[in-house]
Design an enzyme around this catalytic site. Sequence first.
Site, PDB file in Angstrom:
ATOM      1  N   GLY A  69       0.814  -1.201   0.000  1.00  0.00           N
ATOM      2  CA  GLY A  69       0.000   0.000   0.000  1.00  0.00           C
ATOM      3  C   GLY A  69       0.851   1.256   0.000  1.00  0.00           C
ATOM      4  CG  HIS A 208      -1.236  -5.330   5.595  1.00  0.00           C
ATOM      5  ND1 HIS A 208      -0.812  -4.414   4.667  1.00  0.00           N
ATOM      6  CD2 HIS A 208      -1.087  -4.723   6.797  1.00  0.00           C
ATOM      7  CE1 HIS A 208      -0.435  -3.306   5.270  1.00  0.00           C
ATOM      8  NE2 HIS A 208      -0.594  -3.461   6.568  1.00  0.00           N
ATOM      9  CB  CYS A 332       4.499   6.936  26.763  1.00  0.00           C
ATOM     10  SG  CYS A 332       3.812   8.431  27.445  1.00  0.00           S
TER      11      CYS A 332
END
Length: 470
Positions: A69, A208, A332
């Site tokens: 893609g 996918h 984080c």
Amino acid sequence: MPYFDAASAAPLHPVARQALLAALDEGWADPARLHREGRRARLLLDAAREAAAEAVGCRPDELVFTPSGTHAVHSGVSGALAGRRRVGGRLVVSAVEHSSVLHAGQAHAAAGGTVTEVPVGRTGAVDPDAFAAELRGPDGGAGSGAAGSGVALACLQSANHEVGTEQPVAEVAEACRAAGVPLLVDAAQSLGWGPVPEGWSLLAASAHKWGGPAGVGLLAVRKGVRFAPQGPSDERESGRAPGFENLPAIVAAAASLRAVRAEAAAEGARLRALVDRIRARVPELVPDVEVVGDPVRRLPHLVTFSCLYVDGETLLSELDREGFSVSSGSSCTSSTLTPSHVLRAMGVLSEGNVRVSLPAGTTEADVDRFLAVLPGVVSGVRDRLGAGAPGPGGGEDLVVDALGKRCPLPVIELAKVIGTVRVGGTVTVLADDEAARLDIPAWCEMRAQEYVGATPSPRGGHAYVVRRLS
């Protein structure tokens, strides 16, 4: 173990597996050859192209298969820009496009072009009027403006990969038509759920994402769109994706796309109900949580929420330990320690961010167990970070030194002391963590406090000023 990360990669659909195995036996030959094995391979390739084109809503000769893609996006952007170079060098994109679009834009800018990012609102959607305004020429009118100064291409995703918000593709497509600008739609996240609204000029997607095998993308270019493929090419795939086709994977991708689209209405309604349950229950079960993205105009299987005072990497690790595979746009969990560009553009909380994207077949029991586990996991992470411990008494104003501390510690330090200053007093947080620029204003909005602003700190980073209102 419940897998809740289908937006990254959906599990291989059973139809894809069956088609892949069958094509390995029948589709190994070169489809460009005229012998019997080559003709058999060509028939499989033609059938796959017709099936994919039907799902996309284009002619078979408008669609090519690519190695991914990302390759489809890069080829679509570079080919459309090159085909319209006489019109101008401006590329207009939304601020929340997939990184493949943004990377293509960076390459265009490095080559001397101009990239304009259209901002989004707090739900993650662009304003069609704002997008249309960027398509106008330098004189403010529709069209390309002065020769060579116009917009060559616009890009807009059909739905966001991080928060699930659907974009107003139809409205933007109409604005592009009026301005004479082709629109490339990245439909990777939505194509398995239904066709993209009419009006697009180019479309890219990746197998996918809908349960096909990895390593297959598709690029559709409408007839009449000026397009000049870049880089070396050959006779395969209309010169837009050179090299020997991975025919078994292509056959499996097309077969699975047809299969998931046949199941989309029923499975989408079922998963939407499960996601609605997550959206409603998480704020009830876990304090200090912000559910982000549009609550209505969204993909049926995806929900994202952010938890205050939580280290995102630890949160994901603890959920994995409990048997749940999720992902995050939190700084984080990022190697760069910067917030997701999507969350940053939306202006929402980034720390403790969790994206849940349910694959087909997810059960109500899986979701209920996730909701049962989540509060304890979040509470445990907060306790370890000391998020519940009050800070020292203050007075008129306070300065909190959080330099060198990473997300979510600057916000935790702010939360500890805000109640110790008088109403009307301020807390100044010194922080050099990039996430603080987003998370401190987001915290203020969630906690009904006033974000005054930020100035550079002499010691590095910024000084973020918050005024206590209650």
